[in-house]
Design an enzyme around this catalytic site. Structure first.
Site, PDB file in Angstrom:
ATOM      1  N   HIS A   1      -1.103  -2.585  -7.056  1.00 56.02           N
ATOM      2  CA  HIS A   1      -1.837  -2.256  -5.833  1.00 56.02           C
ATOM      3  C   HIS A   1      -3.342  -2.368  -6.075  1.00 56.02           C
ATOM      4  O   HIS A   1      -3.962  -1.470  -6.651  1.00 56.02           O
ATOM      5  CB  HIS A   1      -1.443  -0.832  -5.399  1.00 56.02           C
TER       6      HIS A   1
ATOM      7  N   ASN B   1      -2.832   6.092  -1.211  1.00 52.97           N
ATOM      8  CA  ASN B   1      -2.710   6.208   0.247  1.00 52.97           C
ATOM      9  C   ASN B   1      -2.030   7.488   0.708  1.00 52.97           C
ATOM     10  O   ASN B   1      -2.119   7.841   1.880  1.00 52.97           O
ATOM     11  CB  ASN B   1      -2.026   4.972   0.822  1.00 52.97           C
TER      12      ASN B   1
ATOM     13  N   GLU C   1      -3.621   0.246  -8.992  1.00 52.37           N
ATOM     14  CA  GLU C   1      -2.596   1.288  -9.108  1.00 52.37           C
ATOM     15  C   GLU C   1      -1.301   0.567  -9.484  1.00 52.37           C
ATOM     16  O   GLU C   1      -0.852  -0.311  -8.747  1.00 52.37           O
ATOM     17  CB  GLU C   1      -2.486   1.976  -7.738  1.00 52.37           C
TER      18      GLU C   1
ATOM     19  N   SER D   1       0.814  -1.212   0.000  1.00 50.03           N
ATOM     20  CA  SER D   1       0.000   0.000   0.000  1.00 50.03           C
ATOM     21  C   SER D   1       0.847   1.262   0.000  1.00 50.03           C
ATOM     22  O   SER D   1       0.329   2.351  -0.216  1.00 50.03           O
ATOM     23  CB  SER D   1      -0.846   0.050   1.272  1.00 50.03           C
TER      24      SER D   1
HETATM   25  N1  LIG Z   1      -6.331  -4.083   3.659  1.00 48.50           N
HETATM   26  C1  LIG Z   1      -6.444  -3.288   2.625  1.00 48.50           C
HETATM   27  O1  LIG Z   1      -7.435  -2.573   2.480  1.00 48.50           O
HETATM   28  C2  LIG Z   1      -5.344  -3.240   1.601  1.00 48.50           C
HETATM   29  C3  LIG Z   1      -5.585  -2.630   0.369  1.00 48.50           C
HETATM   30  C4  LIG Z   1      -4.566  -2.631  -0.591  1.00 48.50           C
HETATM   31  C5  LIG Z   1      -3.336  -3.208  -0.299  1.00 48.50           C
HETATM   32  N2  LIG Z   1      -3.140  -3.786   0.927  1.00 48.50           N
HETATM   33  C6  LIG Z   1      -1.838  -4.403   1.180  1.00 48.50           C
HETATM   34  O2  LIG Z   1      -1.966  -5.810   0.998  1.00 48.50           O
HETATM   35  C7  LIG Z   1      -1.044  -6.498   1.863  1.00 48.50           C
HETATM   36  C8  LIG Z   1      -1.826  -7.494   2.714  1.00 48.50           C
HETATM   37  O3  LIG Z   1      -2.824  -6.827   3.462  1.00 48.50           O
HETATM   38  P1  LIG Z   1      -4.095  -7.591   4.038  1.00 48.50           P
HETATM   39  O4  LIG Z   1      -5.101  -6.546   4.348  1.00 48.50           O
HETATM   40  O5  LIG Z   1      -4.440  -8.733   3.165  1.00 48.50           O
HETATM   41  O6  LIG Z   1      -3.487  -8.139   5.434  1.00 48.50           O
HETATM   42  P2  LIG Z   1      -3.927  -9.440   6.261  1.00 48.50           P
HETATM   43  O7  LIG Z   1      -3.475  -9.162   7.646  1.00 48.50           O
HETATM   44  O8  LIG Z   1      -5.369  -9.771   6.021  1.00 48.50           O
HETATM   45  O9  LIG Z   1      -3.051 -10.604   5.598  1.00 48.50           O
HETATM   46  C9  LIG Z   1      -1.651 -10.609   5.639  1.00 48.50           C
HETATM   47  C10 LIG Z   1      -1.187 -12.053   5.445  1.00 48.50           C
HETATM   48  O10 LIG Z   1       0.229 -12.073   5.300  1.00 48.50           O
HETATM   49  C11 LIG Z   1       0.648 -13.309   5.852  1.00 48.50           C
HETATM   50  N3  LIG Z   1       2.098 -13.282   6.057  1.00 48.50           N
HETATM   51  C12 LIG Z   1       2.814 -12.724   7.053  1.00 48.50           C
HETATM   52  N4  LIG Z   1       4.128 -12.946   6.859  1.00 48.50           N
HETATM   53  C13 LIG Z   1       4.239 -13.655   5.707  1.00 48.50           C
HETATM   54  C14 LIG Z   1       5.327 -14.215   4.994  1.00 48.50           C
HETATM   55  N5  LIG Z   1       6.586 -14.059   5.402  1.00 48.50           N
HETATM   56  N6  LIG Z   1       5.069 -14.907   3.851  1.00 48.50           N
HETATM   57  C15 LIG Z   1       3.797 -15.075   3.419  1.00 48.50           C
HETATM   58  N7  LIG Z   1       2.722 -14.579   4.063  1.00 48.50           N
HETATM   59  C16 LIG Z   1       2.942 -13.882   5.191  1.00 48.50           C
HETATM   60  C17 LIG Z   1      -0.168 -13.435   7.127  1.00 48.50           C
HETATM   61  O11 LIG Z   1      -0.175 -14.776   7.614  1.00 48.50           O
HETATM   62  C18 LIG Z   1      -1.537 -12.978   6.624  1.00 48.50           C
HETATM   63  O12 LIG Z   1      -2.308 -14.056   6.139  1.00 48.50           O
HETATM   64  C19 LIG Z   1      -0.320  -5.407   2.656  1.00 48.50           C
HETATM   65  O13 LIG Z   1       0.877  -5.075   2.000  1.00 48.50           O
HETATM   66  C20 LIG Z   1      -1.303  -4.253   2.594  1.00 48.50           C
HETATM   67  O14 LIG Z   1      -0.686  -2.997   2.763  1.00 48.50           O
HETATM   68  C21 LIG Z   1      -4.114  -3.829   1.876  1.00 48.50           C
END
Ligand SMILES: NC(=O)c1ccc[n+]([C@@H]2O[C@H](COP(=O)([O-])OP(=O)(O)OC[C@H]3O[C@@H](n4cnc5c(N)ncnc54)[C@H](O)[C@@H]3O)[C@@H](O)[C@H]2O)c1
Length: 285
Positions: A140, A190, A152, A119
């Protein structure tokens, strides 16, 4: 390496959403996570979403099984060797992502594309731990992935046109609209959204209004589909905090200082919808 195979790293809310739309668009998908529990939950979330779509008449019932069968849970990064595109969606932490990219670099073939769904973090810095920075790019997606149109697309300093074009082609095949930006903290989405959310948390912290009032004002007054505090809960308060920290560090400007209340909630494990409690409380999670 197969041109019809994508690997998604991280099976949380974003990773499972990305895996779902890739499978729905005909790709075979490996979904990897360090946590087996998260993989199981992610697979369950996807099957629930597909069934719901069929029930609403958005796809024939027989497609549910066909799409689901394109998904393979993965417990090994070695599976990346079979994919032409790897989309990383693990937690928003530079050290964790760098470690993943370094290992993916070793597991993947010369032409494979390494994309991150980060993000806010620097694509250029992630690319620096690989031997193929020209193949590294930001992809993204927005939350919830099956619903939101935008991807993005972030070019790192060394990202090649070939990598950019390939990712745009995939995004369009997923029925998304790719929009290009350059590699600055928080990109565009963001850099603009998260300070607004942080300001809403400050307003709550300072007692300017109740949470329902803050969200109500932004919904009714600005025509936002949801209020900033409810949106923070949807995104995940940990992710919001990581993004604010990246903006604060990256620009060195105190206007991006994360609100202490956001920090406190994250310390308490109140991460929003995914843990059942954030600014609001959620049932059945
Ligand atoms: N939540 C949102 O609205 C959103 C939107 C766009 C982008 N993102 C980005 O997407 C990514 C994930 O966010 P999310 O909301 O899905 O978080 P989440 O907490 O739902 O999921 C994160 C996952 O990463 C896993 N993880 C941790 N360490 C790891 C590793 N070494 N190898 C593989 N998996 C691992 C965890 O077990 C978990 O399942 C982040 O970079 C976040 O910034 C989030």
């Amino acid at each position: 390496m197969r041109e019809d195979t994508i690997m998604v790293i991280g099976a949380g809310q974003m990773g499972s959403g990305i895996a779902q739309v890739c499978a729905q668009s005909g790709y075979n998908v490996y979904m990897y996570d360090v946590s087996d529990d998260q993989i199981q939950k992610g697979m369950k979330r996807i099957s629930g979403q597909l069934v719901k779509q069929a029930e609403k008449g958005r796809m024939p019932h027989q497609d549910v099984k066909r799409i689901y069968q394109r998904l393979s849970p993965s417990a090994s990064l070695e599976d990346a060797g079979g994919a032409f595109l790897i989309i990383e969606a693990a937690i928003e932490n530079m050290d964790v992502k760098k470690d993943i990219f370094k290992r993916l670099d070793e597991q993947t073939e010369e032409g494979a594309i390494l994309a991150s769904n980060t993000s806010s973090l620097s694509i250029t810095e992630l690319a620096s731990v690989t031997k193929k920075p020209q193949n590294v790019i930001g992809m993204h997606f927005m939350n919830p992935v099956p619903v939101m149109q935008l991807v993005e697309v972030i070019r790192g300093l060394e990202t090649s046109d070939q990598t950019y074009d390939a990712v745009v082609t995939v995004a369009e095949r997923l029925d998304k609209v790719p929009i290009e930006v350059h590699d600055f903290p928080g990109f565009i989405s963001n850099r603009i959204l998260m300070p607004m959310i942080n300001e809403a948390v400050f307003a709550l912290y300072e007692g300017v209004a109740e949470k329902e009032s803050i969200d109500g004002i932004m919904k009714l007054g600005m025509n936002h589909p949801m209020g900033p505090l409810a949106l923070a809960d949807l995104i995940g308060l940990d992710t919001c905090l990581y993004i604010m920290e990246t903006l604060h560090r990256g620009f060195g400007d105190d206007k991006y200082r994360p609100c202490p209340l956001l920090r406190q909630y994250v310390s308490a494990g109140r991460l929003g919808k995914k843990t059942g409690k954030g600014f609001y409380t959620y049932g059945g999670n």
